[in-house]
Design a protein around this motif. Structure first.
Motif, PDB file in Angstrom:
ATOM      1  N   MET A   1       1.023  -1.231   0.069  1.00 45.91           N
ATOM      2  CA  MET A   1       0.068   0.127   0.101  1.00 45.91           C
ATOM      3  C   MET A   1       1.019   1.307   0.001  1.00 45.91           C
ATOM      4  SD  MET A   1      -2.847   1.163   2.666  1.00 45.91           S
ATOM      5  CE  MET A   1      -3.666  -0.361   2.570  1.00 45.91           C
ATOM      6  N   LYS A   2       0.754   2.243  -0.964  1.00 44.55           N
ATOM      7  CA  LYS A   2       1.466   3.501  -0.974  1.00 44.55           C
ATOM      8  C   LYS A   2       0.431   4.595  -0.870  1.00 44.55           C
ATOM      9  CE  LYS A   2       4.090   3.916  -4.450  1.00 44.55           C
ATOM     10  NZ  LYS A   2       4.716   3.868  -5.753  1.00 44.55           N
ATOM     11  N   PRO A   3       0.225   5.077   0.478  1.00 42.63           N
ATOM     12  CA  PRO A   3      -0.679   6.138   0.674  1.00 42.63           C
ATOM     13  C   PRO A   3      -0.379   7.460  -0.099  1.00 42.63           C
ATOM     14  CG  PRO A   3       0.259   5.556   2.627  1.00 42.63           C
ATOM     15  CD  PRO A   3       0.827   4.453   1.578  1.00 42.63           C
ATOM     16  N   ILE A   4      -1.267   8.240  -0.314  1.00 44.68           N
ATOM     17  CA  ILE A   4      -1.006   9.690  -0.710  1.00 44.68           C
ATOM     18  C   ILE A   4      -2.003  10.450  -0.261  1.00 44.68           C
ATOM     19  CG2 ILE A   4      -2.196   8.935  -3.085  1.00 44.68           C
ATOM     20  CD1 ILE A   4      -0.354  11.200  -4.268  1.00 44.68           C
ATOM     21  N   ILE A   5      -1.915  11.604   0.205  1.00 45.43           N
ATOM     22  CA  ILE A   5      -2.588  12.544   1.000  1.00 45.43           C
ATOM     23  C   ILE A   5      -2.986  13.763   0.195  1.00 45.43           C
ATOM     24  CG2 ILE A   5      -3.271  13.869   3.306  1.00 45.43           C
ATOM     25  CD1 ILE A   5      -1.282  11.804   4.589  1.00 45.43           C
ATOM     26  N   ILE A  90       5.440   9.919   2.761  1.00 44.99           N
ATOM     27  CA  ILE A  90       3.843   9.875   2.242  1.00 44.99           C
ATOM     28  C   ILE A  90       3.668  11.113   1.527  1.00 44.99           C
ATOM     29  CG2 ILE A  90       1.618   9.639   2.920  1.00 44.99           C
ATOM     30  CD1 ILE A  90       2.251   8.163   5.190  1.00 44.99           C
ATOM     31  N   PRO A  91       3.607  10.993   0.215  1.00 48.62           N
ATOM     32  CA  PRO A  91       3.145  12.343  -0.326  1.00 48.62           C
ATOM     33  C   PRO A  91       2.124  13.131   0.324  1.00 48.62           C
ATOM     34  CG  PRO A  91       3.442  10.571  -1.877  1.00 48.62           C
ATOM     35  CD  PRO A  91       3.328   9.900  -0.683  1.00 48.62           C
ATOM     36  N   ASP A 162      -1.513   4.860 -10.216  1.00 46.26           N
ATOM     37  CA  ASP A 162      -2.376   3.938 -10.127  1.00 46.26           C
ATOM     38  C   ASP A 162      -2.255   2.902  -8.625  1.00 46.26           C
ATOM     39  OD1 ASP A 162      -3.738   4.384 -12.532  1.00 46.26           O
ATOM     40  OD2 ASP A 162      -2.454   2.701 -13.649  1.00 46.26           O
ATOM     41  N   ASP A 163      -0.914   2.790  -8.285  1.00 41.18           N
ATOM     42  CA  ASP A 163      -0.818   1.852  -7.317  1.00 41.18           C
ATOM     43  C   ASP A 163      -1.117   2.791  -5.799  1.00 41.18           C
ATOM     44  OD1 ASP A 163       1.544   3.504  -7.671  1.00 41.18           O
ATOM     45  OD2 ASP A 163       2.750   1.819  -7.275  1.00 41.18           O
ATOM     46  N   HIS A 164      -1.348   3.883  -5.904  1.00 37.54           N
ATOM     47  CA  HIS A 164      -1.414   4.648  -4.586  1.00 37.54           C
ATOM     48  C   HIS A 164      -2.871   4.599  -4.008  1.00 37.54           C
ATOM     49  CE1 HIS A 164       1.769   7.952  -5.795  1.00 37.54           C
ATOM     50  NE2 HIS A 164       2.015   7.479  -4.665  1.00 37.54           N
ATOM     51  N   PHE A 165      -2.730   4.607  -2.581  1.00 38.31           N
ATOM     52  CA  PHE A 165      -4.074   4.502  -1.917  1.00 38.31           C
ATOM     53  C   PHE A 165      -4.437   5.946  -1.536  1.00 38.31           C
ATOM     54  CE2 PHE A 165      -6.503   4.075   2.173  1.00 38.31           C
ATOM     55  CZ  PHE A 165      -7.245   3.198   1.793  1.00 38.31           C
ATOM     56  N   LYS A 166      -5.272   6.586  -2.127  1.00 37.48           N
ATOM     57  CA  LYS A 166      -5.621   7.949  -1.962  1.00 37.48           C
ATOM     58  C   LYS A 166      -6.739   8.204  -0.946  1.00 37.48           C
ATOM     59  CE  LYS A 166      -7.403   7.751  -6.179  1.00 37.48           C
ATOM     60  NZ  LYS A 166      -7.103   6.306  -6.634  1.00 37.48           N
ATOM     61  N   ILE A 167      -5.938   9.262   0.092  1.00 38.53           N
ATOM     62  CA  ILE A 167      -6.683   9.608   1.209  1.00 38.53           C
ATOM     63  C   ILE A 167      -7.042  11.083   0.993  1.00 38.53           C
ATOM     64  CG2 ILE A 167      -6.571   9.904   3.756  1.00 38.53           C
ATOM     65  CD1 ILE A 167      -4.236   7.788   3.482  1.00 38.53           C
ATOM     66  N   ALA A 179     -13.726  13.610  -3.033  1.00 37.86           N
ATOM     67  CA  ALA A 179     -14.014  12.434  -2.268  1.00 37.86           C
ATOM     68  C   ALA A 179     -14.373  11.249  -3.066  1.00 37.86           C
ATOM     69  CB  ALA A 179     -15.065  12.849  -1.213  1.00 37.86           C
ATOM     70  N   LYS A 180     -15.012  11.575  -3.952  1.00 38.03           N
ATOM     71  CA  LYS A 180     -15.452  10.516  -5.128  1.00 38.03           C
ATOM     72  C   LYS A 180     -14.259   9.641  -5.557  1.00 38.03           C
ATOM     73  CE  LYS A 180     -19.680  12.786  -6.623  1.00 38.03           C
ATOM     74  NZ  LYS A 180     -20.431  13.416  -7.774  1.00 38.03           N
ATOM     75  N   GLN A 181     -13.207  10.180  -5.653  1.00 37.34           N
ATOM     76  CA  GLN A 181     -12.073   9.502  -6.192  1.00 37.34           C
ATOM     77  C   GLN A 181     -11.273   9.102  -5.265  1.00 37.34           C
ATOM     78  OE1 GLN A 181      -9.594  11.423  -9.090  1.00 37.34           O
ATOM     79  NE2 GLN A 181     -11.069  12.869  -9.694  1.00 37.34           N
ATOM     80  N   ALA A 182     -11.664   9.162  -3.972  1.00 35.00           N
ATOM     81  CA  ALA A 182     -10.661   8.753  -2.829  1.00 35.00           C
ATOM     82  C   ALA A 182     -10.797   7.066  -2.434  1.00 35.00           C
ATOM     83  CB  ALA A 182     -10.877   9.434  -1.713  1.00 35.00           C
ATOM     84  N   ASP A 183      -9.872   6.918  -1.833  1.00 32.53           N
ATOM     85  CA  ASP A 183      -9.936   5.238  -1.173  1.00 32.53           C
ATOM     86  C   ASP A 183     -10.553   5.569  -0.088  1.00 32.53           C
ATOM     87  OD1 ASP A 183      -9.018   3.500  -3.614  1.00 32.53           O
ATOM     88  OD2 ASP A 183      -7.312   4.772  -3.175  1.00 32.53           O
ATOM     89  N   LEU A 184     -10.094   6.356   0.668  1.00 36.18           N
ATOM     90  CA  LEU A 184     -10.497   6.653   1.889  1.00 36.18           C
ATOM     91  C   LEU A 184     -10.744   8.231   2.219  1.00 36.18           C
ATOM     92  CD1 LEU A 184     -11.303   5.799   5.092  1.00 36.18           C
ATOM     93  CD2 LEU A 184      -8.726   6.227   5.557  1.00 36.18           C
TER      94      LEU A 184
END
Length: 221
Positions: A1-5, A90-91, A162-167, A179-184
């Motif tokens: 998991m690669k989070p991005i904020i 974390i970006p 593509d491999d980012h977990f979008k917060i 928010a519609k594009q976020a994973d969380l």
């Protein structure tokens, strides 16, 4: 998991909306009419912000900055949250419908960030003019009208892989398309209601210590 904020500024990093605060202080009667039209969705966010700042003289720049530096309250835990993101590579992007000339001085002591995306101010005329450098891309529903101002979904598409977990961290309807594009979504106030309505995964928060605990669980799981 690669989070991005991707984090909002007004009402999220700060306890209150700084544009509302400064307009209430400097031009309360004129700005109230514009704010009501924005809330009723009679005019776009971009149109409203443009009209509000045109009420202010360019000579008031330093007074406005000082007023917000004196009155704005940074939400508890923000410094620790930023530090954790920095330490774990974390970006961390600030994406705001606010304006650079007051956002950047308020964030200066917390950086560096991966990027700050917001609107810009032009002080060459008699009144403050807002410039919108972060335009809607072809995938935005508002690409024809360019009514987003700072288009948060466009910034996300540009920065996230593509491999980012979008917060997404936010508080209001201006954060909803992001928010519609976020994973969380880490949400407050109006954004909570919007996430509930469309069954978007979210966690409520009051302070950035709440956000920190959520991100820690993701990173250290």
């Amino acid at each position: 998991m690669k989070p991005i904020i991707f984090c909002d500024f007004d009402g999220t990093i700060t306890e209150t909306d700084n544009i509302v605060s400064l307009m209430t202080h400097f031009v309360p009667e004129q700005s109230e009419k514009i704010a009501k039209a924005m809330m009723a969705q009679e005019i776009s966010f971009k149109e409203g912000i443009t009209a509000m700042f045109e009420l202010l003289s360019t000579n008031q720049k330093e007074d406005i900055i000082q007023y917000l530096l004196d009155t704005a309250v940074i939400r508890e835990g923000f410094s620790d949250f930023v530090r954790y993101a920095q330490e774990h590579n974390i970006p961390f992007y600030i994406v705001s419908g606010g304006v650079d000339f007051f956002i950047q001085p308020m964030l200066e002591r917390f950086g560096p960030f991966s990027g700050i995306y917001c609107n810009s101010a032009d002080f060459t005329g008699e009144q403050i003019s807002v410039v919108y450098p972060n335009r809607c891309d072809e995938q935005c529903a508002n690409v024809t009208t360019q009514s987003c101002g700072c288009c948060k979904p466009t910034v996300m598409r540009k920065m996230a892989q593509d491999d980012h977990f979008k917060i997404v961290i936010g508080d209001s309807i201006s954060d909803f398309e992001a928010a519609k594009q976020a994973d969380l979504v880490l949400a407050r106030e109006q954004l909570i209601d919007r996430c509930k309505d469309l069954h978007i995964p979210y966690q409520p928060f009051n302070t950035f210590y709440d956000c920190l605990e959520t991100v820690k669980k993701l990173v250290e799981a």
